[in-house]
Design a protein around this motif. Structure first.
Motif, short mmCIF file in Angstrom:
data_model
loop_
_atom_site.label_atom_id
_atom_site.label_comp_id
_atom_site.label_asym_id
_atom_site.label_seq_id
_atom_site.Cartn_x
_atom_site.Cartn_y
_atom_site.Cartn_z
N UNK A 1 -0.13 43.51 -25.24
CA UNK A 1 1.20 43.86 -24.71
C UNK A 1 1.30 45.43 -24.58
N UNK A 2 0.75 45.85 -25.32
CA UNK A 2 1.00 47.62 -25.39
C UNK A 2 0.17 48.03 -24.30
N UNK A 3 -0.46 47.39 -23.54
CA UNK A 3 -1.15 48.06 -22.35
C UNK A 3 -0.12 47.89 -21.13
N UNK A 4 0.95 47.36 -21.35
CA UNK A 4 2.05 47.12 -20.39
C UNK A 4 3.10 48.61 -20.49
N UNK A 5 2.92 49.11 -21.37
CA UNK A 5 3.96 50.02 -21.87
C UNK A 5 4.26 51.12 -21.11
#
Length: 276
Positions: free
Chosen positions: A40-44
């Motif tokens: 989910x951090x890739x969407x930050x």
């Protein structure tokens, strides 16, 4: 807050993207939540770009940002470029790297092409659309209002590089594995060369496709997918060869297309005056 975002849009993006990226990554690294949540951090970066577009208070800002993902009629040649130029870079890497100690190419070990197609779709969504609304969609046009395309691309590249810092410290992530193989400082500096130079290439692509977030997102996903599929980062010599090739590509883009716009046909993509 809106004044701060307008004055320092790229820096605001980095800070917010780091905070949003660490929100799932740190608990996952500590074993508090399943490791899959780290993705989910890739969407930050994109999430940060959308939030800041709303915070800065520019009329229609969020809609204008999201609309960039609908710019797809840019000519067949650009689609061929984003889908297959990364493949060319990977192939060149595989054949040049043995000169520096990497193993020879073994195409018999290549996975089925369906593996690549699955990775391309997944990485275009996560790494591509997950980041590019932020780096290119939000930050780059605002910087290009003030600076040349080259300078703007380099600024985004440095911030993009810094955004990756936490990944060097999280076990199981590609950047951490790289640091384990060659040492954290060489890995961090080499990766910085790759990311900053790639940001110039992305700015070139962005400015030549009418500011299309979709095209740079597909290019982002394609670059990652071809690298994994071909094994172009499976040996330190291959990794550093890939980094050097990325730098050469960005230098060629500047020499051929000019630092001001990184394009011979188009002005660099900026926000329209009435939208600022």
């Amino acid at each position: 807050m809106s004044r701060l975002v307008k004055r320092f849009p790229a820096l605001a993006l980095l800070v917010l993207a780091l905070l949003l990226g660490m929100a799932p990554s740190l608990p996952a690294a500590a074993g508090l939540i399943p490791p899959a949540f780290m993705q989910l951090g890739a969407l930050s970066a994109s999430l940060a770009g959308i939030i800041l577009a709303a915070v800065e208070g520019r009329k229609g800002g969020v809609k204008e940002l999201l609309r960039r993902a609908l710019i797809w009629r840019v000519g067949l040649g650009w689609w061929v470029c984003v889908l297959f130029f990364p493949a060319l870079l990977s192939v060149v890497t595989l054949y040049v790297a043995p000169l520096f100690g990497a193993p020879s190419v073994d195409w018999s070990a290549l996975p089925p092409i369906t593996n690549f197609l699955t990775m391309l779709l997944m990485l275009t969504i996560l790494a591509g659309l997950g980041e590019e609304f932020g780096w290119r969609g939000f930050a780059l046009p605002r910087l290009q209002n003030r600076y040349s395309a080259l300078v703007s691309g380099l600024i985004v590249g440095v911030l993009w590089w810094l955004w990756h810092i936490p990944l060097f410290l999280i076990e199981g992530v590609g950047q951490h594995t790289m640091a384990q193989e060659v040492g954290i400082l060489p890995a961090f500096l080499g990766y910085g060369l790759f990311v900053v130079s790639s940001a110039v290439t992305y700015a070139w692509l962005f400015n030549n496709t009418r500011g299309s977030v979709l095209l740079v997102a597909v290019y982002h996903g394609s670059m990652n997918a071809w690298t994994v599929y071909t094994g172009a980062w499976e040996h330190p010599s291959r990794i550093y060869t890939s980094f050097a090739l990325s730098a050469l590509v960005s230098i060629a883009a500047v020499l051929l297309f000019g630092a001001k716009n990184l394009s011979r046909k188009h002005e660099r993509d900026v926000l329209a005056p009435e939208q600022v």
